[in-house]
Design a protein around this motif. Structure first.
Motif, PDB file in Angstrom:
ATOM      1  N   LEU A 167       0.935  -1.149   0.119  1.00 28.19           N
ATOM      2  CA  LEU A 167       0.156  -0.039   0.081  1.00 28.19           C
ATOM      3  C   LEU A 167       0.578   1.136  -0.041  1.00 28.19           C
ATOM      4  CD1 LEU A 167      -2.931   1.333   0.038  1.00 28.19           C
ATOM      5  CD2 LEU A 167      -2.683   1.181   2.574  1.00 28.19           C
ATOM      6  N   LEU A 168       1.884   1.235   0.588  1.00 23.62           N
ATOM      7  CA  LEU A 168       2.835   2.302   0.522  1.00 23.62           C
ATOM      8  C   LEU A 168       3.335   2.720  -0.902  1.00 23.62           C
ATOM      9  CD1 LEU A 168       5.455   1.609   3.466  1.00 23.62           C
ATOM     10  CD2 LEU A 168       4.031   3.625   3.220  1.00 23.62           C
ATOM     11  N   LEU A 169       3.385   1.929  -1.823  1.00 24.59           N
ATOM     12  CA  LEU A 169       3.624   2.066  -3.022  1.00 24.59           C
ATOM     13  C   LEU A 169       2.602   3.231  -3.483  1.00 24.59           C
ATOM     14  CD1 LEU A 169       4.750  -1.224  -4.609  1.00 24.59           C
ATOM     15  CD2 LEU A 169       6.211   0.155  -3.748  1.00 24.59           C
ATOM     16  N   PHE A 170       1.614   2.685  -3.352  1.00 25.98           N
ATOM     17  CA  PHE A 170       0.434   3.751  -3.729  1.00 25.98           C
ATOM     18  C   PHE A 170       0.222   5.088  -3.146  1.00 25.98           C
ATOM     19  CE2 PHE A 170      -0.861  -0.786  -4.622  1.00 25.98           C
ATOM     20  CZ  PHE A 170      -1.126  -0.684  -6.143  1.00 25.98           C
ATOM     21  N   VAL A 171       0.444   4.975  -2.065  1.00 22.36           N
ATOM     22  CA  VAL A 171       0.351   6.229  -1.108  1.00 22.36           C
ATOM     23  C   VAL A 171       1.535   7.289  -1.500  1.00 22.36           C
ATOM     24  CG1 VAL A 171       0.689   7.198   1.271  1.00 22.36           C
ATOM     25  CG2 VAL A 171      -0.472   5.059   0.774  1.00 22.36           C
ATOM     26  N   ILE A 172       2.782   6.817  -1.567  1.00 22.72           N
ATOM     27  CA  ILE A 172       3.838   7.670  -2.006  1.00 22.72           C
ATOM     28  C   ILE A 172       3.837   8.237  -3.587  1.00 22.72           C
ATOM     29  CG2 ILE A 172       6.135   7.888  -2.364  1.00 22.72           C
ATOM     30  CD1 ILE A 172       6.596   5.833   0.012  1.00 22.72           C
ATOM     31  N   ASP A 173       3.208   7.130  -4.229  1.00 23.33           N
ATOM     32  CA  ASP A 173       3.055   7.685  -5.719  1.00 23.33           C
ATOM     33  C   ASP A 173       2.215   8.620  -6.035  1.00 23.33           C
ATOM     34  OD1 ASP A 173       3.105   7.783  -8.377  1.00 23.33           O
ATOM     35  OD2 ASP A 173       3.198   5.381  -8.723  1.00 23.33           O
ATOM     36  N   ALA A 174       1.044   8.548  -5.229  1.00 23.70           N
ATOM     37  CA  ALA A 174      -0.219   9.747  -5.156  1.00 23.70           C
ATOM     38  C   ALA A 174       0.654  10.924  -4.616  1.00 23.70           C
ATOM     39  CB  ALA A 174      -1.524   9.113  -4.299  1.00 23.70           C
ATOM     40  N   GLY A 175       1.109  10.918  -3.569  1.00 26.54           N
ATOM     41  CA  GLY A 175       1.747  12.040  -2.803  1.00 26.54           C
ATOM     42  C   GLY A 175       2.548  12.949  -3.936  1.00 26.54           C
ATOM     43  N   THR A 176       3.590  12.132  -4.468  1.00 25.19           N
ATOM     44  CA  THR A 176       4.445  12.880  -5.532  1.00 25.19           C
ATOM     45  C   THR A 176       3.789  13.337  -6.774  1.00 25.19           C
ATOM     46  OG1 THR A 176       5.188  10.797  -6.417  1.00 25.19           O
ATOM     47  CG2 THR A 176       6.542  11.708  -5.017  1.00 25.19           C
TER      48      THR A 176
END
Length: 432
Positions: A167-176
């Motif tokens: 899930l961290l992959l999706f959260v960080i990608d959305a943030g950047t």
């Protein structure tokens, strides 16, 4: 060193550097696409074929998004198109992270592809708007360098994040992606001239104008074939390495070699290829790409050999990218710049849609060896096509350099003003 830096990066406009910075930020968090194949097969539990269909949905959505983004960037404007696509992509990235089941994943990936790729034509059109012709190869090389600097870092960081929680992959990608949207909102100005905007709305030539440009479409057809090869690094390559017993973190380090090589050497490429025939450069590049992927057939589970294959096809990619992007810019009439960039991006999106489907099917039913050797064959075919079609492309580019918004009819000496944006027809060869 100071002189080389000035030659590589000096003299480019301020707005280009904001575009460049947004690219770097976005790519530093581009985690999801790198590990989507592994996530779908190992964490979600989809079969290779179903995972290929989900990843292919990204390409289908991307194809729709790039066409819409190209039209909107000409009619609505570069900046509003980019903002809509970037904010939408950030929201959909989080949605995909919480999606469950094949159909939810398929629909979310399709929509995400539309928004994530919809920004590309507007971004490229804005870059062409602000960078003079003479500096475009440098500008595209610098932007590509930023893409791969971010990619190299994200490939390694995403491997660590995936081991903790996917899930961290999706959260960080959305943030950047969200940060990039803020950069667009605060620092970028609209670059579409108001006079051209009114003419585009009044006359409204459609996408059919681009698709009737046979020189441009034939170039994109060749690009589509090589995209089928290149996109295997995001789909079948991680699956093949996993089947050889190599984990997600290992794949991250191996594929990071691609980004590190480009970061180390891409800024030297414009000087290296300066003065050489562009069609021969593109032919050599696609041949090296095909051979590099073909060599995966002999990897045999060796991490070192996989690294070697990445080194080979990365050399081809480094030669191909700046020449390819600059040529697309030169073949785009100024009043249809967004549309041409959209259709160009479509070749990538269409290749991205078909590559995982075809590659996954071949890998599952014929084996990885057949898949990789087929990639080598495609590289040879595309290289030959670049050599054959090169002269017609260069004639068209020369015509547009002389008269970017004013062309002559191919059948008479009548002059067409910039309301008439039909691309010029390549002159016929005299009969022997």
């Amino acid at each position: 060193m100071r002189g080389w830096l000035r030659e590589a990066a000096g003299g480019l406009p301020r707005q280009f550097w904001f575009l460049w910075g947004g690219t770097l930020i976005n790519r530093l968090g581009s985690f999801v696409l790198i590990y989507l194949a592994i996530y779908l097969t190992q964490d979600v539990g989809l079969s290779t074929s179903k995972a290929g269909l989900v990843i292919g949905a990204w390409g289908v959505g991307g194809g729709l998004g790039t066409l819409a983004g190209g039209v909107l960037s000409d009619r609505w404007g570069r900046r509003p198109t980019m903002l809509t696509a970037q904010f939408g992509a950030a929201a959909l990235m989080l949605t995909l992270g919480f999606a469950h089941g094949f159909w939810q994943l398929l629909v979310c990936t399709l929509l995400l592809g539309m928004f994530a790729e919809g920004v590309r034509p507007a971004f490229q059109a804005m870059m062409i708007d602000v960078v003079p012709d003479r500096d475009r190869v440098r500008a595209f090389s610098l932007n590509y360098w930023a893409v791969n600097l971010g990619f190299a870092a994200s490939a390694v960081l995403a491997g660590v994040a995936a081991q903790a929680d996917y899930l961290l992959l999706f959260v960080i990608d959305a943030g950047t992606t969200l940060v990039t949207a803020v950069v667009t909102l605060v620092f970028l100005r609209e670059t579409r001239p108001a006079v051209r905007a009114r003419k585009a709305r009044r006359n409204g030539p459609g996408l059919g104008t681009v698709f009737r440009d046979r020189v441009f479409v034939s170039f994109l057809a060749l690009n589509f074939l090589i995209v089928l090869v290149v996109m295997q690094h995001q789909t079948t390559l991680p699956i093949a390495m996993a089947e050889d017993g190599l984990g997600a973190a290992t794949f991250g380090w191996v594929i990071a070699v691609n980004g590190l090589m480009i970061v180390a050497g891409q800024l030297f490429v414009p000087k290296l290829i300066e003065g050489y025939d562009r069609s021969r450069v593109l032919a050599l590049a696609t041949l090296i790409l095909g051979i590099g992927f073909g060599l995966n057939a002999f990897a045999g589970g060796s991490v070192g050999f996989y690294v070697f294959t990445v080194v080979v096809w990365t050399l081809g990619e480094m030669l191909q990218s700046p020449s390819n992007s600059a040529l697309v810019a030169e073949l785009s009439p100024s009043l249809l710049r967004g549309r041409y960039q959209g259709v160009s991006s479509l070749s990538w999106s269409a290749g991205g849609a078909l590559a995982p489907v075809v590659g996954g099917f071949a890998q599952e039913h014929a084996g990885s060896t057949v898949l990789w050797l087929s990639c080598a064959v495609l590289g040879v075919i595309v290289a030959a096509g670049q050599l054959i079609s090169g002269p017609a492309r260069e004639r068209r580019a020369s015509e547009l350099r002389v008269s970017p918004t004013l062309t002559k009819s191919p059948t008479s000496t009548e002059t067409r003003h910039d309301e008439d944006v039909t691309p010029p027809t390549a002159p016929r060869r005299p009969a022997r």
